[in-house]
Design a protein around this motif. Structure first.
Motif, PDB file in Angstrom:
ATOM      1  N   ALA A   1      15.377  -1.252  -1.118  1.00 33.46           N
ATOM      2  CA  ALA A   1      15.172   0.173  -0.880  1.00 33.46           C
ATOM      3  C   ALA A   1      13.720   0.419  -0.472  1.00 33.46           C
ATOM      4  O   ALA A   1      13.417   1.314   0.300  1.00 33.46           O
ATOM      5  CB  ALA A   1      15.517   0.970  -2.134  1.00 33.46           C
ATOM      6  N   PHE A   2      12.820  -0.387  -1.029  1.00 32.89           N
ATOM      7  CA  PHE A   2      11.393  -0.256  -0.709  1.00 32.89           C
ATOM      8  C   PHE A   2      10.842  -1.633  -0.371  1.00 32.89           C
ATOM      9  O   PHE A   2      10.987  -2.564  -1.160  1.00 32.89           O
ATOM     10  CB  PHE A   2      10.607   0.289  -1.900  1.00 32.89           C
ATOM     11  CG  PHE A   2      11.095   1.623  -2.395  1.00 32.89           C
ATOM     12  CD1 PHE A   2      10.623   2.796  -1.837  1.00 32.89           C
ATOM     13  CD2 PHE A   2      12.034   1.698  -3.423  1.00 32.89           C
ATOM     14  CE1 PHE A   2      11.084   4.033  -2.294  1.00 32.89           C
ATOM     15  CE2 PHE A   2      12.496   2.920  -3.879  1.00 32.89           C
ATOM     16  CZ  PHE A   2      12.024   4.100  -3.312  1.00 32.89           C
ATOM     17  N   VAL A   3      10.240  -1.750   0.799  1.00 36.46           N
ATOM     18  CA  VAL A   3       9.579  -3.013   1.157  1.00 36.46           C
ATOM     19  C   VAL A   3       8.100  -2.704   1.354  1.00 36.46           C
ATOM     20  O   VAL A   3       7.730  -1.912   2.213  1.00 36.46           O
ATOM     21  CB  VAL A   3      10.174  -3.615   2.439  1.00 36.46           C
ATOM     22  CG1 VAL A   3       9.430  -4.886   2.824  1.00 36.46           C
ATOM     23  CG2 VAL A   3      11.656  -3.903   2.253  1.00 36.46           C
ATOM     24  N   LEU A   4       7.272  -3.297   0.527  1.00 36.24           N
ATOM     25  CA  LEU A   4       5.834  -3.033   0.580  1.00 36.24           C
ATOM     26  C   LEU A   4       5.083  -4.331   0.837  1.00 36.24           C
ATOM     27  O   LEU A   4       5.407  -5.367   0.270  1.00 36.24           O
ATOM     28  CB  LEU A   4       5.370  -2.429  -0.752  1.00 36.24           C
ATOM     29  CG  LEU A   4       5.998  -1.072  -1.080  1.00 36.24           C
ATOM     30  CD1 LEU A   4       5.932  -0.796  -2.574  1.00 36.24           C
ATOM     31  CD2 LEU A   4       5.304   0.026  -0.296  1.00 36.24           C
ATOM     32  N   ARG A   5       4.093  -4.254   1.709  1.00 38.64           N
ATOM     33  CA  ARG A   5       3.304  -5.443   2.063  1.00 38.64           C
ATOM     34  C   ARG A   5       1.874  -5.291   1.553  1.00 38.64           C
ATOM     35  O   ARG A   5       1.272  -4.241   1.708  1.00 38.64           O
ATOM     36  CB  ARG A   5       3.225  -5.585   3.579  1.00 38.64           C
ATOM     37  CG  ARG A   5       4.518  -5.894   4.244  1.00 38.64           C
ATOM     38  CD  ARG A   5       4.700  -7.393   4.414  1.00 38.64           C
ATOM     39  NE  ARG A   5       6.026  -7.618   4.954  1.00 38.64           N
ATOM     40  CZ  ARG A   5       7.143  -7.626   4.219  1.00 38.64           C
ATOM     41  NH1 ARG A   5       7.078  -7.462   2.916  1.00 38.64           N
ATOM     42  NH2 ARG A   5       8.318  -7.801   4.773  1.00 38.64           N
TER      43      ARG A   5
END
Lengths: 428, 895
Positions: free
Chosen positions: B456-460
């Motif tokens: 649901a959330f992809v953070l780099r």
């Protein structure tokens, strides 16, 4: 019964190009009232009112199943968006060639029908799925769609409303099974053309998993006149339960094969003898396939010839009307030869998804090969009957179920032909 | 509460949840409705038509809405004219299902007959023969006669390679689509599909290499015929010749339950040989699946001292002799008595100068006894790993009652610094499925991974900023904000991060799974601490399905943490300073020669190596002790989900080389004759350690006698194990779906679990969790250098490690050592994709300003990547490249 009501300007409702030259020109089509119905629907009718008119007309699906069209539209799931319209132009049933003539000669009425249907279910994207061999028709439809866009009859905010519609063509790869609506939807979604499990039906789970109306070309072409002239007018044609006109594709051993637009309920005799000119070469009629290759063979006796072609009377003969592709068989045709042809067709077109159809059509092909080529015994005929019977009622979709219709009816109703075939084996 | 629906199947009444399919309802009460295409883990498709039944439904009066009654007062039931497929029909109240009628029986016979018209009936040469649903159901439902002319059968190719792991026999395939559906529906690796139509329908692979999926072997289990077989087992044995033993996979921390199939083979001198590895059902761990590494990667444990390859096993103790001042001497075979005497004497001398270095593939019992030894002497017990933070998982980890399979709507899972598909594929699957059930999946990583698709959330975060990234989430939720490095401030201000933090905080249950993607020991310790703080701050601790989960590099690292093993950040220094080294299941010298220092572990230490093979480290040892592999003995592992699980002896311990006698029989099968004294053969690690300890202190509380006794001693001593007994680990309860038994047609050939479902450990509450350690401290952050590159280690499932290379089948997939470079860097260095390059380890201290390029040089292939930031080099672990943490490197093209 067999004529349209008096007072009509011409006798065509669907194949109007036969009376009006150059009807595939948008200007000509508009000169004859084209797209006033769509405008009327969008500007003065609520979507549900359109559905009610179609429901009231008694229009039934012309693709073969004869399901009430308005009812189908009313099943669209209104809690799940977007909605789609898909016109089934996969016309693949052997002996059926009516949609092709509509799309070639009267394309705008078909497109207007799509647009009215799309408005009725509030779909802003409609697709036309054409069999791969219809690439030329597809290209022409693309031009017509473009012309409609230029004329402001298709696109955003139609007739000043907030309703928008785009129509797209999509060419299949020529598989018969993709005329089955769920296989068609799979194919359009980029997947292998195999039928889906039903339920859920397309009005709740259709194209890309969204509520979708799938209608045959001829069905949609009926819609503009219905909305224009009303349900009552439409019901004056045809029979009580099978209202309206129908295009009968007449082929086989008949003097004047072709498409005939006649009211539902016209008798076989009228179609074959009055319009089709009877059987050539002094031959006599032997059998009728009323639904193309998917037909049970009707023994062409007087009772059958006087049967009205509608969705109730034909089943009473132990057959189906289907898409009304009437193939006439004369007494020169051997029924084992005939069912060998149909079985080859179904074996070739079986998608392979379910066991009885995949394996059964293949087995029947071998058996009919041997029977037709005088290389079989009575046991083979009995086995063919047994194999066909054990396919019955077990298939995932109608293809397998239809594949046995000519076989079973052929063996049961034309036993003498099989006896002859077997006796030829003995003479070999 | 799900609504229950009551129906009658063959006269038996059953109540099942609304929406249950008739086929499953029948299975629940032990009524067999045969299927081929249906599988209880997948959506029904109704293709094979085998499950035909008669179905009757109560007639409802439309005007009243009430059921119409018969004269006798029973509800009037209307049966549909056609048979219906039980696999596609949901149950209905009052439904009457008849599966045993003549009509249903004959319908099934018809379907079997159709299937057999295109089936080759080559059971005598088919691997599936004996455990084949088609064979079994044909015997049960088929007519026993063929009406189909044999010469009208259609023939197809029988050996189609879908890649080198899985083979397809097109004649046997019944087009049920289970394999295709498994790959797309369950594991989201749609690399195979149907092609053509009708009888020509065939399974094809779209990928290169063929069937490129870590889960491919499972398709052979669920294939209801012998169409799909593994290259490993194919033509290897008949199912009825095989014995079975329950085991646990030793490759990763998931702890997949396995069943190993073995038989004795003349070709192996009458030895027991592992023929295949199969999944064993544990719905809380691996369900009925196993990844291909677990399935095909067992050969290292099964190899023997007769092995002619470099994976020849140690068969007896070796003691270094004839060493002089100018020569190292040599390792010569010795008796256990001699070897243990030397070892115990020297360990006693070393006293608290003993350092035990243990690998995480050891069992709980081995680690416990090692710990007992070091405690006895006052020495140090170190876990050989590149990933730290384990003590936090024992305090704030997940606790009994946790099961990712039960997580769904309202729950959250945060995966950080982890490439789950490469590190623990079955967890990847379980987490993906949790997300499909509605769990909010949050991914924090420096690079994209396959799990991103389910998130649901992809953070780099920038490479090296993993800890800061987790703290940024914490900052998003707290008033008092830690000051974070500039590089993560963009991420900190990202509204997605804010949203993710709130979702995580507000979740009913939340897990954090952290791994060691691109980080080493120091960084993972800080990361674990940050994760612990986030869990603590959001209240996601001390409850089932909440807490910290380490995606460890080894199968039983968790066990080592539970037993109090520590890590050593400066391992080479510790190794050099120790008076005696006891290196068990670890090969530091083979992994990275710098561990040896200038003069080999300091030059004066007494070195004992206990292993399966004569490793690089073992070659330098003073004494080498041969250990049994885990499949030769019993014991337990603790999975990353803190589940202690038992494994059982699969094959008898390897004995020393068996002398062969010429067989009197004409087929020259060698005779099995007794080996050497058992005492000269490999022994279980825990037993060797116990024997050493007892020689030092005969009163020591340590036992060599059995794993069970060691475990129970462990339960008495270690709080985490205090609720457990060895016996209870073997307990099972009914699982759904029912697999194994005679139900092969239903769930496939996965084995029923009769060996135990294991038990999760209690949390360690005796030590206060140190969650506030980070507050106020500056956050470490790896800065990119102005010049040169930094190598970041990543995991590859198929690596060149010692526990995988003996599985030659996987060599093509493993490939040669490589590194991944940014395209711009490559251009500057005049390197093209596929070039061979020299990579020199510049310095082992990334922040050291005075870099000295005196490190080792490796020759590897370069692969280019557009997404990678400049100056970042990815280096796969266990590929013979000594990079286990972010490390400056210099790269040049090999001229």
């Amino acid at each position: 019964m067999s004529k349209y009501p008096a007072g009509e300007n011409n006798s065509y409702i669907l194949l109007r190009q036969r009376a009006i030259p150059d009807l595939d020109n948008l200007d000509i089509y508009r000169q004859h009232g084209g797209f006033t119905v769509l405008e009327k629907a969008i500007t003065s009718m609520k979507p549900d009112e359109v559905i009610e008119v179609v429901k009231g007309s008694g229009l039934r699906g012309r693709g073969g199943a004869g399901f009430p069209t308005g009812l189908k539209w009313s099943f669209i799931d209104k809690d799940n968006w977007p909605h789609y319209v898909v016109a089934n132009a996969d016309e693949s049933e052997p002996g059926t060639f009516k949609d092709r003539e509509i799309m070639e000669g009267n394309p705008y009425q078909f497109l207007e029908g799509i647009a009215i249907c799309a408005y009725a279910i509030q779909s802003s994207a409609a697709y036309i799925y054409l069999r791969g061999e219809f690439w030329q028709i597809s290209a022409n439809l693309d031009r017509h769609i473009e012309a409609l866009g230029v004329a402001g009859l298709l696109g955003d905010n139609l007739f000043g409303s907030d309703y928008s519609l785009h129509i797209y063509t999509h060419l299949g790869a020529g598989a018969y099974i993709c005329g089955e609506e769920t296989a068609l939807l799979e194919s359009m979604g980029g997947k292998l053309g195999q039928p889906r499990l039903r339920p859920p039906f397309p009005p709740s789970f259709g194209l890309f998993g969204k509520p979708t109306v799938v209608n045959n070309v001829e069905t949609l072409t009926n819609v503009p006149p219905i909305v224009e002239r009303g349900a009552e007018w439409y019901r004056t044609m045809g029979t009580e339960k099978s209202s309206g006109p129908k295009i009968f594709s007449l082929s086989g051993r008949v003097s004047r094969p072709g498409n005939y637009e006649l009211p539902l309920g016209t008798t076989f005799r009228e179609l074959i003898y009055e319009h089709g000119g009877g059987i050539p070469n002094g031959r006599s009629i032997k059998a009728i396939m009323a639904a193309g290759a998917s037909s049970a063979l009707i023994v062409a006796n007087d009772e059958a010839l006087d049967t009205p072609m509608d969705y109730e009377s034909v089943p009473a003969l132990g057959a189906q009307l289907g898409s009304a592709s009437v193939i006439v068989i004369d007494d020169s045709i051997s029924i084992p030869w005939l069912i060998n042809k149909t079985t080859h067709f179904f074996k070739h077109e079986s998608c392979g998804k379910c066991t009885p159809c995949r394996e059964g059509t293949y087995w029947m092909m071998h058996l009919t090969d041997r029977i037709a080529n005088a290389n079989a015994t009575q046991e083979d005929v009995a086995l063919l009957h047994a194999v066909a019977s054990q396919i019955r009622g077990k298939c995932l979709c109608a293809l397998g179920e239809f594949s046995i219709e000519p076989v079973l009816s052929g063996i049961e109703r034309f036993k003498a032909d099989f006896d002859t075939a077997v006796s030829e084996t003995n003479n070999n | 509460m799900t609504k229950l629906v009551t129906l009658t199947i063959d006269g038996m009444q059953v109540s099942v949840p609304e929406g249950t399919l008739v086929v499953d309802a029948a299975k629940k009460i032990g009524i067999e409705i045969p299927v081929f295409c249906y599988h209880p883990k997948m959506e029904p498709v109704g293709m094979c038509r085998m499950c035909l039944v008669e179905i009757g439904r109560p007639v409802i009066d439309r005007s009243t809405g009430q059921p119409v009654l018969e004269d006798d007062g029973s509800p009037k039931i209307q049966f549909s004219p056609n048979l219906e497929t039980a696999c596609t029909t949901p149950v209905g109240a009052g439904m009457v299902v008849l599966g045993a009628t003549e009509k249903a029986r004959s319908g099934r016979e018809d379907i079997i007959e159709f299937l057999l018209t295109s089936h080759p009936l080559d059971c005598p040469i088919c691997d599936k023969g004996g455990e084949c649903p088609l064979q079994n159901l044909t015997i049960k439902y088929g007519s026993g006669q063929s009406r189909y002319l044999y010469d009208e059968k259609k023939h197809f190719v029988k050996h189609v390679s879908l890649g080198e792991l899985i083979f397809l026999d097109r004649e046997r395939c019944i087009q049920c689509g289970r394999c295709v559906r498994f790959q797309s529906e369950i594991v989201d690796d749609p690399v195979i599909g149907f092609f053509h139509r009708g009888r020509a329908l065939e399974i094809v692979t779209y990928s290169n290499p063929g069937f490129d999926s870590y889960f491919s072997g499972n398709t052979t289990d669920i294939c209801p015929v012998g169409a799909l077989t593994t290259a490993d087992f194919r033509f290897g044995a008949r199912p009825w010749e095989l014995n079975k033993a329950a085991s646990i996979c030793n490759h990763c921390p998931v702890g997949c339950n396995l069943t190993m199939n073995v038989r004795r083979e003349a070709a192996s001198g009458g030895d027991w040989v592992v023929k295949r590895v199969m999944p064993r059902q544990n719905e809380s761990v691996n369900e009925i699946w196993v990844c291909d590494k677990g399935r095909f990667g067992y050969h290292f444990a099964a190899s023997s001292s007769n092995d002619q390859t470099s994976f020849k096993r140690l068969s007896q103790p070796l003691v270094r002799k004839n060493a002089g001042s100018d020569h190292p001497g040599e390792l010569v075979p010795a008796s256990w008595d001699e070897a243990l005497s030397v070892v115990s004497e020297r360990f006693a001398e070393a006293g608290d100068g003993l350092l035990a270095l243990a690998g995480g593939r050891l069992a709980n019992e081995d680690l416990f006894n090692l710990k007992q030894l070091t405690t006895t002497l006052g020495g140090e017990a170190v876990l050989y790993t590149h990933m730290a933070g384990g003590e936090l998982t024992t305090q704030l980890g997940i606790q009994p009652g946790s099961d990712i399979g039960t997580m769904g709507q309202g729950d959250a899972i945060l995966v950080v610094a982890c490439d789950l598909m490469e590190e623990a594929p079955i967890w990847w699957l379980r987490v993906k499925q949790a997300a499909e059930r509605g769990s909010q999946l949050i991914i924090l990583n420096s690079r994209s991974t396959k799990l991103d698709q389910a998130a649901a959330f992809v953070l780099r975060y920038p490479f090296g900023a993993e800890t800061s990234a987790v703290l940024a989430m914490l900052n998003a939720l707290s008033e008092k904000r830690l000051r974070l490095p500039e590089a993560v401030q963009v991420l900190e201000r990202d509204p997605t991060l804010q949203a993710a933090a709130e979702v995580f905080s507000g979740a009913n249950n939340a897990l954090i799974m952290y791994g060691s993607d691109c980080i080493g020991l120091t960084e993972s310790q800080a990361l674990a601490q940050a994760c612990a703080n986030l869990l603590d701050a959001t209240g996601h601790v001390g409850r089932p399905n909440n807490g910290l989960l380490g995606v460890w590099p080894r199968a039983n690292d968790q066990g080592a943490w539970e037993l109090g093993f520590q890590t050593q950040t400066k391992l080479e220094d510790a190794l050099g300073a120790a008076a005696a080294l006891y290196i068990v299941a670890a090969d530091p010298a083979g992994d990275d020669p710098t561990y040896l220092g200038q003069s080999g572990f300091g030059g004066k230490a007494f070195v004992v190596v206990q292993d399966l093979y004569l490793t690089q480290t073992a070659r330098l040892a003073d004494v080498v002790l041969p250990a049994q592999s885990w499949i030769e003995r019993d014991g337990s592992f603790t999975s990353g989900e803190r589940r202690a699980q038992r494994f059982y002896p699969v094959i008898p311990p390897r004995t020393a080389p068996v002398s062969r006698a010429e067989s009197p029989s004409t087929n020259k099968a060698p005779l099995l004759i007794a080996g050497d004294e058992v005492m000269e053969s490999p022994l279980p690690d825990f037993a060797i350690t116990a024997m050493i300890t007892l020689r030092i202190d005969s009163e020591a509380r340590i036992t060599a006698s059995s794993a069970a006794r060691v475990f129970n001693q462990m339960a008495e001593t270690v709080p985490a194990f205090s609720d457990q007994t060895y016996l209870e680990l073997a307990q099972v309860h009914e699982q759904w779906p029912i697999v194994g038994r005679d139900d092969l047609y239903y769930g496939g050939t996965s084995y029923e679990n009769t060996g135990g479902l294991g038990m999760q450990l209690a949390l360690n509450t005796s030590d206060t969790p140190s969650t506030t350690r980070l507050a106020g401290t500056t956050v470490e952050f790896i800065r990119m250098p102005k010049l040169g590159q930094i190598a970041f280690p990543i995991a590859r499932l198929y690596d060149r490690g010692k526990t995988l290379m003996p599985s030659q089948l996987l060599h093509e997939r493993i490939g040669e050592p490589y590194i991944v470079l940014n395209v711009n860097d490559a251009e500057m260095l005049r390197i093209q994709d596929g070039d061979v390059v020299h990579m020199t380890v510049a310095n082992r201290e990334p922040d050291s300003p005075d870099r000295v390029t005196t490190g080792q040089t490796v020759v590897v292939q370069a692969r280019l990547d557009q997404e990678l930031p400049e100056r970042v080099v990815l280096v796969p672990r266990s590929f013979g490249i000594p990079i286990d943490k972010p490390t400056p490197v210099e790269i040049r093209r090999t001229e």
